[in-house]
Motif scaffolding. Structure first.
Motif, PDB file in Angstrom:
ATOM      1  N   ALA A  39       0.818  -1.215   0.000  1.00 18.13           N
ATOM      2  CA  ALA A  39       0.000   0.000   0.000  1.00 18.13           C
ATOM      3  C   ALA A  39       0.851   1.265   0.000  1.00 18.13           C
ATOM      4  O   ALA A  39       0.316   2.364  -0.152  1.00 18.13           O
ATOM      5  N   ASP A  40       2.172   1.126   0.154  1.00 22.75           N
ATOM      6  CA  ASP A  40       3.052   2.294   0.259  1.00 22.75           C
ATOM      7  C   ASP A  40       4.365   2.000  -0.471  1.00 22.75           C
ATOM      8  O   ASP A  40       5.120   1.120  -0.049  1.00 22.75           O
ATOM      9  N   PRO A  41       4.647   2.732  -1.550  1.00 26.90           N
ATOM     10  CA  PRO A  41       5.881   2.485  -2.300  1.00 26.90           C
ATOM     11  C   PRO A  41       7.157   2.562  -1.452  1.00 26.90           C
ATOM     12  O   PRO A  41       8.108   1.820  -1.690  1.00 26.90           O
ATOM     13  N   ALA A  42       7.172   3.425  -0.442  1.00 26.61           N
ATOM     14  CA  ALA A  42       8.350   3.516   0.430  1.00 26.61           C
ATOM     15  C   ALA A  42       8.544   2.233   1.236  1.00 26.61           C
ATOM     16  O   ALA A  42       9.678   1.794   1.456  1.00 26.61           O
ATOM     17  N   LEU A  43       7.431   1.621   1.664  1.00 24.30           N
ATOM     18  CA  LEU A  43       7.533   0.364   2.397  1.00 24.30           C
ATOM     19  C   LEU A  43       7.952  -0.778   1.477  1.00 24.30           C
ATOM     20  O   LEU A  43       8.708  -1.659   1.889  1.00 24.30           O
ATOM     21  N   VAL A  44       7.458  -0.757   0.245  1.00 27.07           N
ATOM     22  CA  VAL A  44       7.895  -1.769  -0.723  1.00 27.07           C
ATOM     23  C   VAL A  44       9.399  -1.658  -0.925  1.00 27.07           C
ATOM     24  O   VAL A  44      10.131  -2.657  -0.908  1.00 27.07           O
ATOM     25  N   GLU A  45       9.878  -0.444  -1.088  1.00 23.88           N
ATOM     26  CA  GLU A  45      11.313  -0.236  -1.293  1.00 23.88           C
ATOM     27  C   GLU A  45      12.122  -0.733  -0.093  1.00 23.88           C
ATOM     28  O   GLU A  45      13.183  -1.327  -0.250  1.00 23.88           O
ATOM     29  N   ARG A  46      11.599  -0.508   1.090  1.00 23.24           N
ATOM     30  CA  ARG A  46      12.342  -0.879   2.303  1.00 23.24           C
ATOM     31  C   ARG A  46      12.259  -2.367   2.639  1.00 23.24           C
ATOM     32  O   ARG A  46      13.233  -2.975   3.061  1.00 23.24           O
ATOM     33  N   TYR A  47      11.062  -2.971   2.482  1.00 23.02           N
ATOM     34  CA  TYR A  47      10.828  -4.323   2.993  1.00 23.02           C
ATOM     35  C   TYR A  47      10.508  -5.378   1.941  1.00 23.02           C
ATOM     36  O   TYR A  47      10.322  -6.544   2.305  1.00 23.02           O
ATOM     37  N   ASP A  48      10.441  -5.035   0.687  1.00 26.03           N
ATOM     38  CA  ASP A  48       9.918  -5.913  -0.356  1.00 26.03           C
ATOM     39  C   ASP A  48      10.353  -7.372  -0.233  1.00 26.03           C
ATOM     40  O   ASP A  48       9.528  -8.260  -0.083  1.00 26.03           O
ATOM     41  N   GLU A  49      11.628  -7.632  -0.293  1.00 28.15           N
ATOM     42  CA  GLU A  49      12.124  -9.009  -0.279  1.00 28.15           C
ATOM     43  C   GLU A  49      12.266  -9.582   1.125  1.00 28.15           C
ATOM     44  O   GLU A  49      12.611 -10.757   1.273  1.00 28.15           O
ATOM     45  N   LEU A  50      12.007  -8.793   2.142  1.00 26.03           N
ATOM     46  CA  LEU A  50      12.155  -9.258   3.521  1.00 26.03           C
ATOM     47  C   LEU A  50      10.848  -9.706   4.157  1.00 26.03           C
ATOM     48  O   LEU A  50      10.849 -10.303   5.229  1.00 26.03           O
ATOM     49  N   VAL A  51       9.730  -9.389   3.539  1.00 30.39           N
ATOM     50  CA  VAL A  51       8.403  -9.639   4.105  1.00 30.39           C
ATOM     51  C   VAL A  51       8.229 -11.126   4.380  1.00 30.39           C
ATOM     52  O   VAL A  51       8.604 -11.943   3.554  1.00 30.39           O
ATOM     53  N   PRO A  52       7.654 -11.455   5.525  1.00 31.31           N
ATOM     54  CA  PRO A  52       7.160 -10.590   6.586  1.00 31.31           C
ATOM     55  C   PRO A  52       8.292 -10.082   7.481  1.00 31.31           C
ATOM     56  O   PRO A  52       9.290 -10.757   7.695  1.00 31.31           O
ATOM     57  N   VAL A  53       8.081  -8.887   8.014  1.00 30.53           N
ATOM     58  CA  VAL A  53       9.042  -8.271   8.926  1.00 30.53           C
ATOM     59  C   VAL A  53       8.299  -7.914  10.209  1.00 30.53           C
ATOM     60  O   VAL A  53       7.265  -7.246  10.166  1.00 30.53           O
ATOM     61  N   LEU A  54       8.846  -8.377  11.334  1.00 34.77           N
ATOM     62  CA  LEU A  54       8.254  -8.072  12.631  1.00 34.77           C
ATOM     63  C   LEU A  54       9.097  -7.010  13.323  1.00 34.77           C
ATOM     64  O   LEU A  54      10.315  -7.150  13.443  1.00 34.77           O
ATOM     65  N   VAL A  55       8.419  -5.958  13.772  1.00 36.50           N
ATOM     66  CA  VAL A  55       9.071  -4.833  14.439  1.00 36.50           C
ATOM     67  C   VAL A  55       8.448  -4.687  15.833  1.00 36.50           C
ATOM     68  O   VAL A  55       7.234  -4.785  15.989  1.00 36.50           O
ATOM     69  N   GLY A  56       9.308  -4.460  16.818  1.00 39.57           N
ATOM     70  CA  GLY A  56       8.851  -4.190  18.173  1.00 39.57           C
ATOM     71  C   GLY A  56       8.879  -2.699  18.436  1.00 39.57           C
ATOM     72  O   GLY A  56       9.811  -2.004  18.013  1.00 39.57           O
ATOM     73  N   CYS A  57       7.878  -2.204  19.128  1.00 36.53           N
ATOM     74  CA  CYS A  57       7.745  -0.764  19.380  1.00 36.53           C
ATOM     75  C   CYS A  57       7.556  -0.504  20.869  1.00 36.53           C
ATOM     76  O   CYS A  57       6.776  -1.185  21.531  1.00 36.53           O
ATOM     77  N   LEU A  58       8.287   0.500  21.333  1.00 37.63           N
ATOM     78  CA  LEU A  58       8.162   0.983  22.703  1.00 37.63           C
ATOM     79  C   LEU A  58       7.976   2.485  22.663  1.00 37.63           C
ATOM     80  O   LEU A  58       8.582   3.150  21.816  1.00 37.63           O
ATOM     81  N   PRO A  59       7.189   3.040  23.575  1.00 39.83           N
ATOM     82  CA  PRO A  59       7.043   4.497  23.610  1.00 39.83           C
ATOM     83  C   PRO A  59       8.400   5.173  23.812  1.00 39.83           C
ATOM     84  O   PRO A  59       9.229   4.709  24.598  1.00 39.83           O
ATOM     85  N   GLU A  60       8.620   6.222  23.060  1.00 46.44           N
ATOM     86  CA  GLU A  60       9.818   7.051  23.172  1.00 46.44           C
ATOM     87  C   GLU A  60      11.114   6.298  22.881  1.00 46.44           C
ATOM     88  O   GLU A  60      12.184   6.703  23.328  1.00 46.44           O
ATOM     89  N   GLU A  61      11.040   5.198  22.154  1.00 42.41           N
ATOM     90  CA  GLU A  61      12.212   4.425  21.740  1.00 42.41           C
ATOM     91  C   GLU A  61      12.129   4.197  20.238  1.00 42.41           C
ATOM     92  O   GLU A  61      11.035   4.123  19.676  1.00 42.41           O
ATOM     93  N   PRO A  62      13.274   4.064  19.573  1.00 43.19           N
ATOM     94  CA  PRO A  62      13.219   3.723  18.144  1.00 43.19           C
ATOM     95  C   PRO A  62      12.636   2.317  17.962  1.00 43.19           C
ATOM     96  O   PRO A  62      12.849   1.441  18.805  1.00 43.19           O
ATOM     97  N   ASP A  63      11.895   2.135  16.887  1.00 44.70           N
ATOM     98  CA  ASP A  63      11.357   0.810  16.576  1.00 44.70           C
ATOM     99  C   ASP A  63      12.518  -0.150  16.348  1.00 44.70           C
ATOM    100  O   ASP A  63      13.577   0.229  15.849  1.00 44.70           O
ATOM    101  N   GLU A  64      12.297  -1.414  16.700  1.00 50.98           N
ATOM    102  CA  GLU A  64      13.340  -2.434  16.630  1.00 50.98           C
ATOM    103  C   GLU A  64      12.895  -3.576  15.728  1.00 50.98           C
ATOM    104  O   GLU A  64      11.901  -4.238  16.021  1.00 50.98           O
ATOM    105  N   GLN A  65      13.613  -3.804  14.632  1.00 52.96           N
ATOM    106  CA  GLN A  65      13.304  -4.944  13.785  1.00 52.96           C
ATOM    107  C   GLN A  65      13.719  -6.208  14.521  1.00 52.96           C
ATOM    108  O   GLN A  65      14.882  -6.366  14.894  1.00 52.96           O
TER     109      GLN A  65
END
Length: 99
Positions: A39-65
């Motif tokens: 749904a987003d060309p930028a995400l395709v560019e970033r994750y295309d061949e890696l899908v699925p990609v799991l990212v962990g998120c914490l408030p006020e912290e950078p997301d972690e692949q």
């Protein structure tokens, strides 16, 4: 509260498998946002061949692949343990899985 983002795409059996394994591991204790990379060309560019990609998120912290292609249970447990430590929560309260 930690949560997860699963970068996924339609008709991706690996995406379905990773989501099912993650839900089996963490149950309903954590939010899982599913984002269609197509749904987003930028995400395709970033994750295309890696899908699925799991990212962990914490408030006020950078997301972690955490992992891609297949669920890495140890990496998810490690993320949840680090999240509990940052929040000052004991591991039993954080929803950390026990072996």
């Amino acid at each position: 509260m930690p949560h997860f983002i699963l970068y996924s795409r339609s008709w991706c059996h690996l995406c379905d498998d990773l989501l099912q394994a993650l839900r089996g591991l963490v149950g309903e204790r954590f939010r899982i946002d599913i984002i269609d990379v197509d749904a987003d060309p930028a995400l395709v560019e970033r994750y295309d061949e890696l899908v699925p990609v799991l990212v962990g998120c914490l408030p006020e912290e950078p997301d972690e692949q955490i992992c891609n292609y297949f669920l890495d249970e140890n990496a998810v447990r490690g993320f949840l343990s680090r999240a509990a430590g940052r929040a000052g929560i004991l591991p039993a309260e954080s929803g950390k899985m026990r072996d």
